[in-house]
Design a protein around this motif. Sequence first.
Motif, PDB file in Angstrom:
ATOM      1  N   ALA A   1      52.417  75.957  34.966  1.00  0.00           N
ATOM      2  CA  ALA A   1      51.707  74.932  35.728  1.00  0.00           C
ATOM      3  C   ALA A   1      52.304  73.551  35.469  1.00  0.00           C
ATOM      4  O   ALA A   1      52.469  72.750  36.403  1.00  0.00           O
ATOM      5  CB  ALA A   1      50.220  74.941  35.369  1.00  0.00           C
ATOM      6  N   TYR A   2      52.648  73.268  34.224  1.00  0.00           N
ATOM      7  CA  TYR A   2      53.272  71.986  33.903  1.00  0.00           C
ATOM      8  C   TYR A   2      54.630  71.850  34.580  1.00  0.00           C
ATOM      9  O   TYR A   2      54.988  70.783  35.078  1.00  0.00           O
ATOM     10  CB  TYR A   2      53.435  71.812  32.396  1.00  0.00           C
ATOM     11  CG  TYR A   2      52.136  71.776  31.622  1.00  0.00           C
ATOM     12  CD1 TYR A   2      50.994  71.172  32.137  1.00  0.00           C
ATOM     13  CD2 TYR A   2      52.058  72.346  30.356  1.00  0.00           C
ATOM     14  CE1 TYR A   2      49.803  71.141  31.423  1.00  0.00           C
ATOM     15  CE2 TYR A   2      50.868  72.317  29.629  1.00  0.00           C
ATOM     16  CZ  TYR A   2      49.751  71.717  30.164  1.00  0.00           C
ATOM     17  OH  TYR A   2      48.582  71.683  29.454  1.00  0.00           O
ATOM     18  N   ALA A   3      55.393  72.935  34.607  1.00  0.00           N
ATOM     19  CA  ALA A   3      56.712  72.901  35.250  1.00  0.00           C
ATOM     20  C   ALA A   3      56.568  72.648  36.748  1.00  0.00           C
ATOM     21  O   ALA A   3      57.342  71.887  37.339  1.00  0.00           O
ATOM     22  CB  ALA A   3      57.462  74.207  34.992  1.00  0.00           C
ATOM     23  N   GLN A   4      55.557  73.261  37.363  1.00  0.00           N
ATOM     24  CA  GLN A   4      55.318  73.025  38.794  1.00  0.00           C
ATOM     25  C   GLN A   4      54.911  71.580  39.043  1.00  0.00           C
ATOM     26  O   GLN A   4      55.352  70.953  40.013  1.00  0.00           O
ATOM     27  CB  GLN A   4      54.239  73.981  39.315  1.00  0.00           C
ATOM     28  CG  GLN A   4      54.718  75.399  39.486  1.00  0.00           C
ATOM     29  CD  GLN A   4      53.602  76.306  39.999  1.00  0.00           C
ATOM     30  OE1 GLN A   4      52.431  75.940  40.018  1.00  0.00           O
ATOM     31  NE2 GLN A   4      53.984  77.515  40.406  1.00  0.00           N
ATOM     32  N   ALA A   5      54.069  71.052  38.178  1.00  0.00           N
ATOM     33  CA  ALA A   5      53.628  69.658  38.331  1.00  0.00           C
ATOM     34  C   ALA A   5      54.807  68.712  38.175  1.00  0.00           C
ATOM     35  O   ALA A   5      54.936  67.737  38.939  1.00  0.00           O
ATOM     36  CB  ALA A   5      52.541  69.333  37.311  1.00  0.00           C
ATOM     37  N   LEU A   6      55.678  69.000  37.231  1.00  0.00           N
ATOM     38  CA  LEU A   6      56.869  68.179  37.053  1.00  0.00           C
ATOM     39  C   LEU A   6      57.765  68.245  38.282  1.00  0.00           C
ATOM     40  O   LEU A   6      58.262  67.214  38.765  1.00  0.00           O
ATOM     41  CB  LEU A   6      57.647  68.622  35.811  1.00  0.00           C
ATOM     42  CG  LEU A   6      58.994  67.929  35.588  1.00  0.00           C
ATOM     43  CD1 LEU A   6      58.815  66.419  35.461  1.00  0.00           C
ATOM     44  CD2 LEU A   6      59.694  68.523  34.382  1.00  0.00           C
ATOM     45  N   GLN A   7      57.944  69.429  38.808  1.00  0.00           N
ATOM     46  CA  GLN A   7      58.803  69.582  39.998  1.00  0.00           C
ATOM     47  C   GLN A   7      58.252  68.777  41.162  1.00  0.00           C
ATOM     48  O   GLN A   7      59.010  68.097  41.865  1.00  0.00           O
ATOM     49  CB  GLN A   7      58.890  71.069  40.381  1.00  0.00           C
ATOM     50  CG  GLN A   7      59.860  71.340  41.507  1.00  0.00           C
ATOM     51  CD  GLN A   7      61.293  71.021  41.153  1.00  0.00           C
ATOM     52  OE1 GLN A   7      61.726  71.223  40.013  1.00  0.00           O
ATOM     53  NE2 GLN A   7      62.034  70.460  42.095  1.00  0.00           N
ATOM     54  N   LYS A   8      56.931  68.774  41.337  1.00  0.00           N
ATOM     55  CA  LYS A   8      56.342  67.982  42.420  1.00  0.00           C
ATOM     56  C   LYS A   8      56.573  66.487  42.209  1.00  0.00           C
ATOM     57  O   LYS A   8      56.816  65.742  43.145  1.00  0.00           O
ATOM     58  CB  LYS A   8      54.851  68.293  42.522  1.00  0.00           C
ATOM     59  CG  LYS A   8      54.565  69.653  43.126  1.00  0.00           C
ATOM     60  CD  LYS A   8      53.080  69.908  43.233  1.00  0.00           C
ATOM     61  CE  LYS A   8      52.830  71.290  43.778  1.00  0.00           C
ATOM     62  NZ  LYS A   8      51.399  71.636  43.852  1.00  0.00           N
ATOM     63  N   GLU A   9      56.477  66.050  40.944  1.00  0.00           N
ATOM     64  CA  GLU A   9      56.705  64.639  40.636  1.00  0.00           C
ATOM     65  C   GLU A   9      58.159  64.260  40.906  1.00  0.00           C
ATOM     66  O   GLU A   9      58.433  63.171  41.386  1.00  0.00           O
ATOM     67  CB  GLU A   9      56.350  64.357  39.163  1.00  0.00           C
ATOM     68  CG  GLU A   9      54.873  64.287  38.910  1.00  0.00           C
ATOM     69  CD  GLU A   9      54.186  63.173  39.684  1.00  0.00           C
ATOM     70  OE1 GLU A   9      54.708  62.032  39.721  1.00  0.00           O
ATOM     71  OE2 GLU A   9      53.122  63.438  40.270  1.00  0.00           O
ATOM     72  N   LEU A  10      59.071  65.141  40.583  1.00  0.00           N
ATOM     73  CA  LEU A  10      60.490  64.846  40.783  1.00  0.00           C
ATOM     74  C   LEU A  10      60.876  64.818  42.253  1.00  0.00           C
ATOM     75  O   LEU A  10      61.834  64.163  42.624  1.00  0.00           O
ATOM     76  CB  LEU A  10      61.339  65.887  40.036  1.00  0.00           C
ATOM     77  CG  LEU A  10      61.217  65.875  38.508  1.00  0.00           C
ATOM     78  CD1 LEU A  10      62.017  67.016  37.902  1.00  0.00           C
ATOM     79  CD2 LEU A  10      61.625  64.533  37.923  1.00  0.00           C
TER      80      LEU A  10
END
Length: 64
Positions: free
Chosen positions: A53-62
């Motif tokens: 979930a954190y990796a997905q959130a980071l990808q959205k931010e990037l």
Amino acid sequence: MAENQTITIDGTTYNLDELSESARDQITNLRVTDQQIAQLQQQLAIAQTARGAYAQALQKELEK
């Protein structure tokens, strides 16, 4: 009349009442350890889910 408790190890069935106290202690240790392993596996699954979930959130931010 109560039936004797048995345990099967490597295909051989043993009557718990006929095992030494040391053998019964080791069986107890194995059972406790198996429970701890199962608990740790559950905790690992939770951590892996959170990481995803954190990796997905980071990808959205990037992507912003």
